[in-house]
Design an enzyme around this catalytic site. Structure first.
Site, PDB file in Angstrom:
ATOM      1  CD  GLU A  57      -1.612  -2.380   1.568  1.00 30.11           C
ATOM      2  OE1 GLU A  57      -0.417  -2.574   2.047  1.00 30.11           O
ATOM      3  OE2 GLU A  57      -2.380  -3.238   1.479  1.00 30.11           O
ATOM      4  CG  HIS A  85     -11.291  -6.229   7.510  1.00 30.89           C
ATOM      5  ND1 HIS A  85     -10.012  -6.300   7.888  1.00 30.89           N
ATOM      6  CD2 HIS A  85     -11.371  -6.960   6.483  1.00 30.89           C
ATOM      7  CE1 HIS A  85      -9.207  -7.001   7.233  1.00 30.89           C
ATOM      8  NE2 HIS A  85      -9.985  -7.287   6.119  1.00 30.89           N
TER       9      HIS A  85
END
Lengths: 375, 320
Positions: free
Chosen positions: A78, A147
């Site tokens: 990322e 999440h």
């Protein structure tokens, strides 16, 4: 159900003419595809963009239409790909970077905060960073503590970034197009459940305004500022309140940064009551910023203390046993609203009872089926 | 002296003399930002950058003075920037760790360790998409290979065959911490190998060797569009951050310091010239005098330059 949909006139706010009803995820895909076709310098990159599921269907089949150099399936890196995107952006490309969850973007915060946000400022206007980062927030199906966070205010803290949070299918497309036209790093915060919302979306390329909130429903009694999926919770409450001749002025926040509070202040001057209902945490949240910035200038404007509704001060639990008290539901929200009004106990009871009768029997971890639209 | 040697001499002396001048004047407290000087490490920047065209891009770190000057960055803009003045290369907004001069391909310097590496890889990706026959060079220190983002970037560059030269400028120390306390081996090319990237480790204080080797490598990158990793071992003469020597703190072995001082990049180059009968004392003096005049002018300019207007504080937060 039909009568419920009948009084939802959200789409009228946008395009009353020829209607084409598609979902927000289809609108995002269409915007991306049309922009890729229009601008050969747009590159998209992300983890899973070439998956069969294509990030809620928002990137499906793009790799079949455009070259591998322009639709880049990313290694699980990322921070790296964010820097790579910035490197492309300062070399005359535009980049659309996609994170399936906001938590993945946390690994790239160094690049976003230090480089994407600051390059134009530090270089005194030399390096523009036309970079759009889509990040998915929000709840559902036990996604849990790492999440399903709603971290939009974390990113809103940083000067140099723009932070958008669309709620409608129309804005899903229009805001993405505007973001891709923008010479700055723009983050688009997408609630998971927002992808399934449907609404009228014109076929042509068009831009949505990305400078200010939008009043989506006029009313004189209370100003309610909200965004993303929560817009539908408020519309739901609002339609019930209309039966009691109570009219909410609903403001879809849409743009978290740069924050433009003018339409909110104007509305509060009229209603003298304010509720901010946000997708993220109440503490240190966008509600705190909005309330404080109004109070600093107009401390006499309120006839009752402004209210904030947000997530409680705990991590997000996975189990639906706790999720039901973690996420504010329609009844919680309605209670905050009616507390602000001079209503007798009987009327309050009637409102809550009517609301309860309209609530579908759905689990807390899936979207309210009534919020799917078309809006 | 042939053309190349004259260029190398000019570059080497410019870097050394500018840094010495900053060091000398730092205590006047007019340069009020951290400075990471490159004294002792000049051959790395000079040897590599003398092989580059203007269109080839350089990306650098907090220790960016040498790369900036070797790539041809404007001296006056650099000194003004360190003085925090209006005519600085970033208008005083970046300071010593953010030097850039895009007119000569010195694209960006960033102070967070390894932060610039993926950006350079993105630049190399843009070269590949545009089918440009130019190369991107990214300089970073030995500690940068300890950051995850170095590996993320190396992997991506290898996977996509990008025209980028990774130059690991190994001065052994991450602030005060020696390489042996941070890495199981001094051979950092093993990390490049694990990403299928070709690599070489060599002494970075011999400017001729660095020049010749990087010439071959850069040609190869331009022809093959594949990344390369070059480890250049070198040594800094003064403290990690600041103008002075800090060996009284005893974090560096005395013999090690002595060994490296005897391997000085400028002395090495002068020896080379003498051996090749290319040494011309007069010409060297002319070069040094010319540089000294430029330096004096640049510092005078910076001192007299204005600070940015206070009204410009919030200018360029966003592009229009």
């Amino acid at each position: 159900m039909t009568s419920f949909l009948k009084f939802l006139r959200y789409e009228k706010m946008f395009m009353p003419s020829k209607k084409r009803i598609i979902s927000a995820s289809q609108a995002i895909l269409e915007a991306t595809d049309q922009f890729m076709k229009k601008d050969g310098n747009l590159v998209i990159i992300g983890e899973g963009i070439n998956d069969p599921k294509g990030i809620f269907g928002t990137t499906s089949n793009l790799s079949k239409k455009y070259s591998k150099n322009r639709v880049i399936e990313s290694p699980i890196s990322e921070n790296g790909i964010t820097g790579i995107a910035i490197g492309l952006a300062i070399n005359n490309f535009k980049v659309l970077l996609i994170h399936q969850r906001v938590e993945f973007a946390l690994l790239s915060v160094e690049q976003i905060f230090n480089n994407a946000a600051k390059s134009f400022y530090v270089t005194n206007g030399i390096h523009k960073v036309p970079l759009v980062i889509r990040m998915v927030i929000g709840r559902g199906w036990g996604q849990g503590p790492a999440h399903s966070q709603s971290l939009e205010t974390v990113f809103s803290y940083i000067p140099g970034l723009k932070v958008l949070i669309p709620s409608s299918a129309y804005d899903a497309k229009g805001m993405l197009i505007s973001a891709l036209q923008d010479p700055n790093p723009v983050l688009i915060i997408e609630h998971r459940w927002f992808h399934y919302v449907t609404g009228n979306v014109p076929k042509k390329i068009y831009q949505s305004d990305i400078t200010k909130p939008k009043i989506i429903s006029k009313g004189k009694d209370i100003t309610v500022v909200t965004s993303s999926y929560n817009v539908y919770e408020i519309i739901f409450c609002s339609e019930i309140l209309k039966k009691f001749n109570i009219n909410l002025e609903i403001i879809d926040l849409r743009v978290l940064r740069p924050l433009n509070t003018k339409p909110i202040i104007q509305s509060v001057k009229k209603t003298r009551k304010l509720i901010v209902f946000e997708t993220g945490n109440k503490i240190y949240g966008i509600g705190a910023e909005i309330v404080a910035s109004i109070l600093e200038k107009y401390h006499n404007v309120f006839d009752s203390p402004p209210s904030r509704i947000g997530l409680p001060d705990s991590p997000t639990p996975s189990t639906r046993g706790l999720a039901k008290v973690y996420y504010p539901n329609s009844i919680d929200i309605m209670k905050v609203i009616i507390k602000k009004l001079n209503l007798n106990v009987e009327v309050k009871k009637k409102i809550i009872n009517l609301l309860k009768s309209k609530l579908p029997s759905h689990e807390i971890d899936v979207p309210n089926p009534k919020f799917k639209g078309p809006f | 002296m042939n053309f190349l040697n004259k260029n190398l001499a000019e570059s080497l002396f410019r870097l050394r003399m500018v840094e010495n001048e900053i060091s000398k004047r730092y205590s006047y407290q007019e340069m009020r930002c951290p400075v990471h000087l490159s004294i002792g490490q000049e051959a790395v920047a000079v040897g590599v950058c003398n092989n580059l065209e203007i269109e080839d891009q350089v990306y650098s770190t907090h220790r960016c003075h040498s790369h900036y000057l070797a790539k041809g960055g404007n001296l006056q803009s650099m000194i003004s920037e360190i003085y925090g003045k209006k005519s600085g290369c970033c208008g005083g907004r970046g300071g010593s760790m953010h030097l850039m001069d895009i007119s000569v391909g010195m694209m960006l310097s960033l102070p967070i360790v390894a932060s610039v590496i993926p950006i350079a890889v993105g630049a190399a990706m843009s070269k590949k998409i545009n089918k440009s026959k130019t190369v991107v060079v990214v300089f970073f220190g030995d500690a940068a290979v300890e950051e995850g983002v170095f590996h993320e970037s190396a992997n991506f560059a290898s996977l996509h065959n990008l025209p980028i030269l990774f130059v690991c400028e190994n001065n052994r120390y991450s602030c005060f911490t020696d390489l042996s306390e941070r890495q199981p081996s001094e051979d950092l090319t093993r990390l490049a190998k694990s990403h299928n990237i070709e690599s070489i480790k060599m002494n970075g204080n011999d400017v001729i060797k660095v020049y010749n080797q990087s010439q071959k490598i850069i040609k190869k990158i331009k022809n093959s569009s594949k990344p390369f990793f070059l480890q250049l071992d070198t040594y800094r003469y003064v403290e990690h951050c600041g103008p002075d020597n800090d060996d009284h703190l005893n974090y560096r072995n005395k013999n090690e310091v002595k060994k490296w001082l005897n391997d000085d990049p400028i002395e090495n180059f002068l020896k080379y010239l003498k051996k090749r009968k290319q040494y011309d004392k007069k010409k060297i003096e002319v070069i040094k005098n010319k540089i000294a005049i430029q330096i004096k002018k640049s510092f005078e300019f910076a001192k007299n330059d204005k600070f940015p207007e206070v009204s410009s504080l919030r200018k360029n937060v966003y592009a229009q």
